[in-house]
Enzyme design. Structure first.
Site, PDB file in Angstrom:
ATOM      1  N   GLY A  40       0.820  -1.213   0.000  1.00  0.00           N
ATOM      2  CA  GLY A  40       0.000   0.000   0.000  1.00  0.00           C
ATOM      3  C   GLY A  40       0.852   1.261   0.000  1.00  0.00           C
ATOM      4  N   PHE A  41       0.181   2.380   0.051  1.00  0.00           N
ATOM      5  CA  PHE A  41       0.854   3.687   0.043  1.00  0.00           C
ATOM      6  C   PHE A  41       1.826   3.795   1.231  1.00  0.00           C
ATOM      7  CE2 PHE A  41      -0.111   8.185   1.692  1.00  0.00           C
ATOM      8  CZ  PHE A  41       1.009   8.746   1.096  1.00  0.00           C
ATOM      9  N   ASP A  86       0.710  -8.695   2.252  1.00  0.00           N
ATOM     10  CA  ASP A  86      -0.402  -7.928   1.671  1.00  0.00           C
ATOM     11  C   ASP A  86      -1.262  -8.919   0.906  1.00  0.00           C
ATOM     12  OD1 ASP A  86      -1.933  -5.888   0.136  1.00  0.00           O
ATOM     13  OD2 ASP A  86      -0.357  -4.538   0.849  1.00  0.00           O
ATOM     14  N   TYR A 119     -15.046   1.709   9.400  1.00  0.00           N
ATOM     15  CA  TYR A 119     -13.614   2.010   9.540  1.00  0.00           C
ATOM     16  C   TYR A 119     -13.330   2.529  10.951  1.00  0.00           C
ATOM     17  CZ  TYR A 119      -9.034   4.054   8.319  1.00  0.00           C
ATOM     18  OH  TYR A 119      -7.695   4.376   8.250  1.00  0.00           O
ATOM     19  N   TYR A 129      -3.971  -6.554  24.910  1.00  0.00           N
ATOM     20  CA  TYR A 129      -2.786  -7.413  24.802  1.00  0.00           C
ATOM     21  C   TYR A 129      -1.615  -6.826  25.594  1.00  0.00           C
ATOM     22  CZ  TYR A 129      -4.128 -11.233  21.782  1.00  0.00           C
ATOM     23  OH  TYR A 129      -4.688 -12.398  21.308  1.00  0.00           O
TER      24      TYR A 129
END
Ligand code: UDP
Length: 317
Positions: A11-12, A32, A146, A160
């Site tokens: 990705g970018f 990816d 999102y 975690y």
């Protein structure tokens, strides 16, 4: 040689992070599934023996042989039109994908930095946004998939850290731009550059009075590098506080590209579009000694050079 796993490597942001960590002398393991990533972003790394690549969907079990010292978790669709088109994948990668990566970090005793976002602040009622602000998010709106996935990402990362003692870092990334952004990802900068280069209308949503603050990718990468190596586990904003309205941003791009056929045109404002956004960066300044160095004028010039090479201009017959 330190070994680092980078998700969203094609990705970018992921591809710029691969470049940076190769340059710093790390062995980089890129991962990816190419849902929104592009192999062209990392093609130049394939001849290097310090680089390897797994085409894998991290929402399913993640296995990487050998030692891992660090993990950068940057896999996710990240543009509003992407997460509208792929709402389930967006939720799965932020939730199940993050869970799998935290599992890998625990198993390998690796330090993990996860990519969160200014979207956790939603349409913010506090301005500029400080890390202590809890946000104003509509969970069932178009951006909810999102925003809530990233809020879950932060929550499970803290769990975690607190419960398993995993070494975690959380970055909240504000609008970032630079070479390798996808031409058609729908975000304002690729949209405006491609429209200006083609001599079309620059689609300003609403009246363009909403604000954003744009950070050049090299500055962001420096912030990530410093945060990963720091000992601070709470969320840190990284972004450029130089705030601008979308209308003024369009005008800057029109001036830079100088295509007489291009001009601003106005379209409906998408639902739940945040009215203002600007990072408060005192934490990054104090803890990481970081602040952005590249001005918008300089960053836009560099980015324009890239878009000139990738935007197709239709031939006039
Ligand atoms: N925007 C716009 N025209 C476009 C794309 C986006 O005016 O063609 C606006 C959008 O409504 C938002 C801002 O630009 O107010 C930034 O949008 P982007 O999708 O880049 O990212 P966001 O910050 O909203 O996640």
């Amino acid at each position: 040689m330190k070994r680092i796993l980078i998700t969203g490597a094609a990705g970018f942001l992921g591809s710029h992070l691969c470049d940076r960590f190769i340059k710093e002398g790390y062995h980089v393991i890129g991962m990816d599934n190419l849902l929104t990533g592009n192999m062209a972003n990392i093609e130049h790394l394939f001849p290097l023996k310090q680089f390897e690549f797994y085409n894998h969907d991290i929402t399913t079990y993640v296995h990487v042989p050998g030692r891992i010292d660090y993990i950068l978790h940057f896999a996710s669709p990240a543009s509003p039109i992407d997460y509208l088109k792929m709402p389930i994948q967006t939720m799965k990668v932020g939730a199940l994908g993050t869970h799998n990566l935290l599992g890998v970090a625990k198993d390998k005793n690796a330090r993990i930095l996860v990519a969160s976002t200014s979207e956790v602040y939603g349409d913010p009622l506090v301005h500029p946004q400080v890390e202590e602000y809890w946000g104003n998010v509509n969970p069932i709106g178009p951006r909810g998939v999102y925003d809530e996935a990233k809020r879950f990402l932060e929550a499970i990362t803290m769990a975690y850290h607190n419960y398993h003692g995993v070494e975690t870092r959380i970055i909240r990334i504000f609008n970032t731009y630079g070479p390798r952004m996808r031409v058609n990802d729908g975000r304002v900068l690729p949209a405006f550059f491609s429209q200006a280069i083609r001599g079309e209308g620059l689609t300003v949503f609403g009246d363009g009075s909403q604000t954003r603050s744009f950070c050049y990718v090299d500055d962001l990468v420096e912030g990530i590098y410093r945060l990963l190596l720091s000992d601070y586990h709470l969320p840190v904003n990284i972004g450029n506080p130089d705030e601008i309205t979308i209308k003024e941003f369009g005008e800057e791009i029109l001036t830079l590209v100088g295509n007489p056929k291009a001009k601003l045109i106005y379209k409906d404002l998408p639902k739940d579009d945040p009215k203002q956004r600007k990072p408060h960066i005192e934490k990054a300044q104090k803890i990481l000694g970081w602040e952005p160095k590249v001005s918008r004028a300089e960053g836009l010039k560099r980015t324009y050079e890239y878009f000139k090479t990738v935007v197709q201009v239709p031939e006039v017959v």
